[in-house]
Write a protein that holds these residues in place. Structure first.
Motif, mmCIF file in Angstrom:
data_model
loop_
_atom_site.group_PDB
_atom_site.id
_atom_site.type_symbol
_atom_site.label_atom_id
_atom_site.label_comp_id
_atom_site.label_asym_id
_atom_site.label_seq_id
_atom_site.Cartn_x
_atom_site.Cartn_y
_atom_site.Cartn_z
ATOM 1 N N MET A 59 0.907 -1.049 -0.002
ATOM 2 C CA MET A 59 -0.032 0.061 -0.015
ATOM 3 C C MET A 59 0.896 1.329 0.031
ATOM 4 O O MET A 59 0.601 2.219 -0.685
ATOM 5 N N THR A 60 1.785 1.213 0.751
ATOM 6 C CA THR A 60 2.631 2.426 0.938
ATOM 7 C C THR A 60 3.607 2.772 -0.566
ATOM 8 O O THR A 60 3.392 3.863 -0.821
ATOM 9 N N GLU A 61 3.864 1.905 -1.242
ATOM 10 C CA GLU A 61 4.340 1.917 -2.504
ATOM 11 C C GLU A 61 3.565 2.530 -3.543
ATOM 12 O O GLU A 61 4.044 3.529 -4.261
ATOM 13 N N SER A 62 2.199 2.161 -3.328
ATOM 14 C CA SER A 62 1.133 2.744 -4.235
ATOM 15 C C SER A 62 0.953 4.265 -4.337
ATOM 16 O O SER A 62 0.589 4.877 -5.064
ATOM 17 N N LEU A 63 1.214 4.599 -2.876
ATOM 18 C CA LEU A 63 0.905 5.931 -2.353
ATOM 19 C C LEU A 63 1.850 7.133 -3.047
ATOM 20 O O LEU A 63 1.758 8.443 -2.999
ATOM 21 N N ARG A 64 3.150 6.260 -3.403
ATOM 22 C CA ARG A 64 4.257 7.391 -3.968
ATOM 23 C C ARG A 64 4.281 8.217 -5.082
ATOM 24 O O ARG A 64 4.783 9.272 -5.215
ATOM 25 N N GLY A 65 3.396 7.845 -5.817
ATOM 26 C CA GLY A 65 3.162 8.376 -7.095
ATOM 27 C C GLY A 65 2.218 7.654 -8.153
ATOM 28 O O GLY A 65 1.933 6.550 -7.689
ATOM 29 N N TRP A 66 1.630 8.333 -9.195
ATOM 30 C CA TRP A 66 2.276 9.608 -9.490
ATOM 31 C C TRP A 66 0.955 10.646 -9.355
ATOM 32 O O TRP A 66 0.012 10.324 -9.796
ATOM 33 N N TRP A 67 1.573 11.726 -8.821
ATOM 34 C CA TRP A 67 0.509 12.719 -8.328
ATOM 35 C C TRP A 67 0.445 14.045 -9.300
ATOM 36 O O TRP A 67 1.242 14.564 -9.755
ATOM 37 N N GLU A 68 -0.642 14.272 -9.616
ATOM 38 C CA GLU A 68 -1.094 15.706 -10.358
ATOM 39 C C GLU A 68 -0.958 16.823 -9.518
ATOM 40 O O GLU A 68 -2.075 17.239 -8.932
ATOM 41 N N THR A 86 15.131 17.250 -13.597
ATOM 42 C CA THR A 86 15.952 18.144 -14.178
ATOM 43 C C THR A 86 15.445 19.405 -14.986
ATOM 44 O O THR A 86 15.981 20.279 -15.653
ATOM 45 N N ARG A 87 14.155 19.664 -14.371
ATOM 46 C CA ARG A 87 13.394 20.762 -14.806
ATOM 47 C C ARG A 87 12.937 21.684 -13.860
ATOM 48 O O ARG A 87 12.683 21.245 -12.633
ATOM 49 N N PRO A 88 12.677 22.947 -14.015
ATOM 50 C CA PRO A 88 12.064 23.792 -13.097
ATOM 51 C C PRO A 88 10.387 23.343 -12.809
ATOM 52 O O PRO A 88 10.003 22.890 -13.573
ATOM 53 N N ARG A 89 10.106 23.349 -11.525
ATOM 54 C CA ARG A 89 8.825 23.025 -11.025
ATOM 55 C C ARG A 89 7.643 23.942 -11.519
ATOM 56 O O ARG A 89 7.953 25.322 -11.366
ATOM 57 N N GLY A 90 6.474 23.596 -11.551
ATOM 58 C CA GLY A 90 5.320 24.749 -11.913
ATOM 59 C C GLY A 90 4.781 24.360 -13.335
ATOM 60 O O GLY A 90 5.408 24.546 -14.347
ATOM 61 N N GLY A 91 3.281 24.428 -13.032
ATOM 62 C CA GLY A 91 2.762 24.777 -14.302
ATOM 63 C C GLY A 91 2.324 23.745 -15.399
ATOM 64 O O GLY A 91 1.469 24.030 -15.926
ATOM 65 N N ASP A 92 3.098 22.810 -15.657
ATOM 66 C CA ASP A 92 2.899 22.082 -16.589
ATOM 67 C C ASP A 92 2.147 20.888 -16.298
ATOM 68 O O ASP A 92 2.676 19.930 -15.570
ATOM 69 N N THR A 93 0.770 20.850 -16.701
ATOM 70 C CA THR A 93 -0.177 19.848 -16.230
ATOM 71 C C THR A 93 0.181 18.446 -16.934
ATOM 72 O O THR A 93 -0.475 17.570 -16.383
ATOM 73 N N ARG A 94 1.036 18.448 -17.658
ATOM 74 C CA ARG A 94 1.444 17.011 -18.234
ATOM 75 C C ARG A 94 2.426 16.435 -17.301
ATOM 76 O O ARG A 94 2.689 15.071 -17.665
ATOM 77 N N VAL A 95 3.102 16.998 -16.531
ATOM 78 C CA VAL A 95 3.847 16.472 -15.521
ATOM 79 C C VAL A 95 3.023 15.690 -14.251
ATOM 80 O O VAL A 95 2.288 16.487 -13.479
ATOM 81 N N ARG A 96 3.476 14.595 -13.780
ATOM 82 C CA ARG A 96 3.052 13.942 -12.693
ATOM 83 C C ARG A 96 4.338 13.683 -11.913
ATOM 84 O O ARG A 96 5.434 13.481 -12.133
ATOM 85 N N TRP A 97 3.942 13.842 -10.513
ATOM 86 C CA TRP A 97 5.334 13.665 -9.437
ATOM 87 C C TRP A 97 4.970 12.536 -8.390
ATOM 88 O O TRP A 97 3.878 12.167 -8.325
ATOM 89 N N ALA A 98 6.035 12.069 -8.052
ATOM 90 C CA ALA A 98 6.148 11.068 -7.011
ATOM 91 C C ALA A 98 7.206 11.290 -6.132
ATOM 92 O O ALA A 98 8.176 12.184 -6.402
ATOM 93 N N PHE A 99 7.132 10.668 -4.891
ATOM 94 C CA PHE A 99 8.093 10.874 -3.888
ATOM 95 C C PHE A 99 8.690 9.417 -3.279
ATOM 96 O O PHE A 99 8.091 8.511 -3.568
ATOM 97 N N ASP A 100 9.661 9.625 -2.593
ATOM 98 C CA ASP A 100 10.284 8.344 -1.754
ATOM 99 C C ASP A 100 9.714 8.612 -0.254
ATOM 100 O O ASP A 100 9.290 9.761 0.307
ATOM 101 N N VAL A 101 9.754 7.332 0.140
ATOM 102 C CA VAL A 101 9.232 7.126 1.728
ATOM 103 C C VAL A 101 10.735 7.088 2.495
ATOM 104 O O VAL A 101 11.099 6.080 2.368
#
Length: 269
Positions: A1-10, A67-82
């Motif tokens: 369950m924890t792994e599935s929470l890591r991403g990908w988030w809009e 490798t890119r500045p954050r912000g604004g692009d709705t085509r991008v999804r984010w994930a994080f480590d636990v």
């Protein structure tokens, strides 16, 4: 369950970091299932191209590398480590517990949601987050109503008119609403037509809430909840929908603190 929470988030990691959101909670059929701690330095991105997924940069383990500045692009999804060790037991107990916590009906059919709060936040912390969200939601409203009257330099003009040139937003808290609230209170006649429920006293009430937070005045959960509810009603009036639902989450977190203090389970809404 924890792994599935890591991403990908809009979502925008900078927003999460600015609000000091530390945990992500999973839910199903209206009840919470799990909670994961966010490593704030680990955000990675995945670019969405049409219906396919691909990464444009990866690290040695094959993970997307930012490798890119954050912000604004709705085509991008984010994930994080636990981080190792997972969420502390008191956080798990507060947000999940043995049988999960019931969510408000409004959230039952969403794909993702998050609380801009954690059980470790004090009432003062939660009020501060609500105040910053007020600042964020208020700025577009002020710009919309005063730029047409005073031009692109409306803020500087009104600072000068009302003797506020010495007051600047705290660099450590760029969304502090103090200056805009002072202007709003003193220029209320110019914007009163935009409100059905708020009046000039609302501006002073919001200033009092901001000052209790900024000057570390006495803030307990009931007082913070009252201030957050006032902020919530005001954000609703000015149409700041994104900030509204985030402050609504803060109100729920304060409800939880109050109910725990009174020896009851989390409020069921």
């Amino acid at each position: 369950m924890t792994e599935s929470l890591r991403g990908w988030w809009e979502l925008e990691p900078d927003d999460i970091d600015a609000l000091h959101i530390n945990y992500v909670v999973a839910f199903h059929r209206g009840r919470t299932l799990a909670v994961a701690k966010i490593d704030p330095d680990s955000w990675k991105w995945l670019e969405i191209d049409g219906s396919g997924h691909h990464t444009t940069a990866v690290d040695a383990l094959g993970n997307p590398r930012d490798t890119r500045p954050r912000g604004g692009d709705t085509r991008v999804r984010w994930a994080f480590d636990v981080p190792s060790g997972g969420a502390p037991s008191d956080v798990w107990d507060a947000w999940v517990g043995s049988g999960g916590k019931r969510l408000p009906e409004r959230l039952h059919h969403t794909i993702t949601s998050f609380w801009p709060a954690s059980p470790a936040d004090s009432a003062h912390d939660l009020l501060g987050k609500a105040v910053r969200l007020l600042g964020r939601g208020l700025r577009p409203f002020m710009r919309r109503h005063f730029q047409s009257r005073h031009g692109v330099d409306w803020l500087e003009t009104l600072r000068r008119r009302h003797g506020l040139l010495a007051f600047h937003d705290d660099p450590a808290s760029p969304e502090d609403p103090y200056v805009n609230l002072m202007i709003l209170r003193r220029e209320w006649s110019a914007v009163s037509y935009a409100f059905a429920r708020s009046d000039r006293a609302t501006g002073q009430k919001l200033l009092n809430a901001r000052n209790r937070w900024a000057h570390f005045g006495p803030v307990d959960a009931p007082n913070a909840r009252s201030d957050a509810a006032s902020i919530l009603a005001f954000l609703n009036e000015i149409g700041a929908s994104n900030e509204f639902w985030q402050v609504e989450s803060i109100v729920r977190a304060l409800d939880l603190q109050i109910s725990r203090y009174e020896g009851r389970d989390a409020p069921q809404r």
